[in-house]
Design a protein around this motif. Sequence first.
Motif, mmCIF file in Angstrom:
data_model
loop_
_atom_site.group_PDB
_atom_site.id
_atom_site.type_symbol
_atom_site.label_atom_id
_atom_site.label_comp_id
_atom_site.label_asym_id
_atom_site.label_seq_id
_atom_site.Cartn_x
_atom_site.Cartn_y
_atom_site.Cartn_z
ATOM 1 N N LEU A 1 10.033 18.104 37.421
ATOM 2 C CA LEU A 1 9.350 17.838 38.683
ATOM 3 C C LEU A 1 9.762 18.826 39.762
ATOM 4 C CD1 LEU A 1 7.566 15.349 39.493
ATOM 5 C CD2 LEU A 1 9.613 14.458 40.561
ATOM 6 N N VAL B 1 8.836 23.246 43.193
ATOM 7 C CA VAL B 1 9.203 23.311 44.615
ATOM 8 C C VAL B 1 10.400 24.240 44.814
ATOM 9 C CG1 VAL B 1 10.648 21.252 44.601
ATOM 10 C CG2 VAL B 1 9.572 21.949 46.686
ATOM 11 N N ALA C 1 9.024 27.700 44.854
ATOM 12 C CA ALA C 1 8.371 27.985 46.135
ATOM 13 C C ALA C 1 9.408 28.287 47.213
ATOM 14 C CB ALA C 1 7.504 26.808 46.555
ATOM 15 N N THR D 1 9.889 31.812 49.164
ATOM 16 C CA THR D 1 9.820 31.904 50.625
ATOM 17 C C THR D 1 11.077 32.545 51.191
ATOM 18 O OG1 THR D 1 8.591 29.861 50.518
ATOM 19 C CG2 THR D 1 9.276 30.599 52.672
ATOM 20 N N LEU E 1 16.697 22.600 52.522
ATOM 21 C CA LEU E 1 15.759 21.915 51.636
ATOM 22 C C LEU E 1 16.132 22.131 50.169
ATOM 23 C CD1 LEU E 1 12.373 22.623 53.396
ATOM 24 C CD2 LEU E 1 13.701 20.543 53.375
ATOM 25 N N VAL F 1 0.756 17.121 63.222
ATOM 26 C CA VAL F 1 1.450 18.231 62.566
ATOM 27 C C VAL F 1 0.737 18.583 61.270
ATOM 28 C CG1 VAL F 1 3.545 18.822 61.318
ATOM 29 C CG2 VAL F 1 3.721 17.861 63.583
ATOM 30 N N SER G 1 -1.095 22.055 60.665
ATOM 31 C CA SER G 1 -0.530 22.866 59.590
ATOM 32 C C SER G 1 -1.631 23.389 58.685
ATOM 33 C CB SER G 1 0.435 22.041 58.745
ATOM 34 O OG SER G 1 1.579 21.755 59.454
ATOM 35 N N SER H 1 5.209 11.314 44.600
ATOM 36 C CA SER H 1 6.359 12.162 44.936
ATOM 37 C C SER H 1 6.111 13.598 44.500
ATOM 38 C CB SER H 1 7.599 11.580 44.271
ATOM 39 O OG SER H 1 8.513 12.575 43.954
ATOM 40 N N TRP H 2 5.544 13.748 43.296
ATOM 41 C CA TRP H 2 5.259 15.093 42.783
ATOM 42 C C TRP H 2 4.256 15.795 43.677
ATOM 43 C CZ3 TRP H 2 1.144 17.838 40.647
ATOM 44 C CH2 TRP H 2 1.507 18.993 39.944
ATOM 45 N N LEU I 1 5.950 16.888 46.914
ATOM 46 C CA LEU I 1 6.820 18.043 46.697
ATOM 47 C C LEU I 1 5.995 19.312 46.530
ATOM 48 C CD1 LEU I 1 9.537 16.624 44.286
ATOM 49 C CD2 LEU I 1 9.902 17.564 46.546
ATOM 50 N N GLY J 1 5.899 22.507 48.922
ATOM 51 C CA GLY J 1 6.223 23.840 48.447
ATOM 52 C C GLY J 1 5.134 24.843 48.790
ATOM 53 N N PHE K 1 2.937 24.664 51.273
ATOM 54 C CA PHE K 1 2.940 24.921 52.729
ATOM 55 C C PHE K 1 4.086 25.859 53.101
ATOM 56 C CE2 PHE K 1 0.214 21.196 53.806
ATOM 57 C CZ PHE K 1 -0.666 21.907 54.577
ATOM 58 N N VAL K 2 5.265 25.624 52.518
ATOM 59 C CA VAL K 2 6.418 26.471 52.827
ATOM 60 C C VAL K 2 6.121 27.909 52.430
ATOM 61 C CG1 VAL K 2 8.759 26.981 52.059
ATOM 62 C CG2 VAL K 2 8.192 24.705 52.815
ATOM 63 N N ILE L 1 6.176 20.980 58.708
ATOM 64 C CA ILE L 1 5.517 20.211 57.651
ATOM 65 C C ILE L 1 6.273 20.341 56.333
ATOM 66 C CG2 ILE L 1 3.904 22.018 56.889
ATOM 67 C CD1 ILE L 1 2.909 18.405 57.429
ATOM 68 N N PRO M 1 9.726 20.542 55.628
ATOM 69 C CA PRO M 1 10.746 19.503 55.488
ATOM 70 C C PRO M 1 10.167 18.096 55.382
ATOM 71 C CG PRO M 1 11.419 21.067 57.134
ATOM 72 C CD PRO M 1 10.050 21.463 56.713
ATOM 73 N N ILE N 1 8.618 17.721 51.742
ATOM 74 C CA ILE N 1 9.584 17.857 50.644
ATOM 75 C C ILE N 1 10.606 16.732 50.688
ATOM 76 C CG2 ILE N 1 11.441 19.290 49.752
ATOM 77 C CD1 ILE N 1 9.788 21.711 50.413
ATOM 78 N N ILE N 2 11.140 16.431 51.884
ATOM 79 C CA ILE N 2 12.153 15.374 51.949
ATOM 80 C C ILE N 2 11.527 14.014 51.680
ATOM 81 C CG2 ILE N 2 13.781 14.230 53.501
ATOM 82 C CD1 ILE N 2 14.737 16.846 54.378
ATOM 83 N N VAL O 1 11.367 13.806 47.925
ATOM 84 C CA VAL O 1 12.670 13.525 47.305
ATOM 85 C C VAL O 1 13.108 12.101 47.601
ATOM 86 C CG1 VAL O 1 15.046 14.283 47.138
ATOM 87 C CG2 VAL O 1 13.283 15.957 47.488
#
Lengths: 97, 154, 107
Positions: A2, A6, A9, A13, A43, B68, B72, C9-10, C13, C17, C19-20, C46, C48, C51-52, C55
Motif C-alpha cells: 500500500l 506514496v 511520490a 518530490t 510525511l 483547500v 488544490s 485509505s489507499w 494515500l 502522493g 498532489f505532492v 493538501i 499532509p 497522506i496523514i 495513514v
Amino acid sequence: MLYYAVITALLATTLLALVRAILGPSVYDRVLAVNMIGTKTVLLLAVVSFLYGRPDFLDLALAYALINFIGVLAVLEFFRSRAMREAAEAAEAAEED
Amino acid sequence: MIILLLLLAAAWLLWSGLFKPLLLGLGVLSCFLTFTVVRRMGYFDNELFALRLSWSLFGYWAWLAREVLLSSIEVARVVLDPRLPISPSVIEIESTSKRAFAQVLLGNSITLTPGTLTLDLHKGVLRVHALTENSARGLMSGEMDRRVAALNPD
Amino acid sequence: MDGLLDIVSWLLLTTGGVFVFIGGVGALRMPDLYTRMHAASITDSIGPILIIAGVMLQAGVTLPSVKLAAILLFLLLTGPTASNALASAALLAGTKPGGSKTPAGED
C-alpha cells in the motif's frame, strides 16, 4: 504494498525540490525548496513508521517538524538582517555621492 | 492557566508512555518550566483564545478543508497545463475583525489555501499574492473574512 | 468492512502522493519565487492532510493516531507561518512580486 506508491511520490518530490534548491536562483528559492524537503521528510517518516510497523518513528517525525520550522525561521532571520544591512550600506553610499 | 498545565501533563504522559518515578518527575519539572517561560512571555496577558473558541473552530476547519481541496485541484490543473496559465496579482483586503488572533487566523488560512499567499499583515490590512484571476476573485468575495470574523465576534 | 477501509485509505494515500508530486513539478515549472510558493503550498497543505488521513485510517483509534493528528496540526500551523516569513523576508530584500495591483479583467 500500500505504501510504496506514496513513498515513491514523496521521494520523487524531494528530488524535484532538490533540483529547485540547486537551480536557485535566489537564496529564497533555496529556502523554499529546503522547507519543502523538510515537510516531505516528516510525511515520509510517518508513512515509513507504518510500513515497518515501528510507531516510535512518529516521535522522530514530530521532532523533525519542530526542527525544520525553527531552522527555516532562523535562516530567514539571518538573511533578513543581512538584506537590511546591505540596504543601509547602499543608502549610505548613495548619500556620499 | 490550570487548563494549560493539564494539557501539558496529558501530552507528556501520552508521549512518554512510561510511568517510572524519574520520568514522571522530569515531566512535572518540564511542565512547570514551560509554564514559567510562557507566563514570562506574556501569554496570560492576552486572551486564552484557542481554548475558548474550540467548538466553532472545528466547523471552520471543515469549511477550510473543503476550500483547500477545491483550490488544490485548481492549482494542480494550472501546474499541469502545458501553457501554464497564470496571472499573478497582488490584492489588498481588510480584515473585518480587529482582534489580532482573528487577523492571524485569516492570514494563515489564506496562505494555507493554495493559490493565495499572504505577503504582509499590517494594521488589519492584508496584502495577498494570488496565482490566478479566479483565486483573487474568490478571495475578494470576502467569505473567508466573514467566517473568521463570525468565529470570534468583538 | 476492513476491505472498504483499506480502499479508502489507499485512495487517500495515492491522491495525496499525486498532489505532492504535482506540487513538486509546479515548484520547478513556475517562473518566479512567489508563484513557486503557490506550488509549494500544495505540498504543504493538501499533501499532509490526505497522506496523514490515509495513514490514520490504517492506524485506527490508537495512540499513533493521536500522534499523527498532532503532527498534522503542527504542520498545518507552522507551514503557513514559515511561508509568510519567507514571503516577507523576500519582499524586504526587494524581490518584486510580478503582476498588476488588481486582478486583470476585474475593472
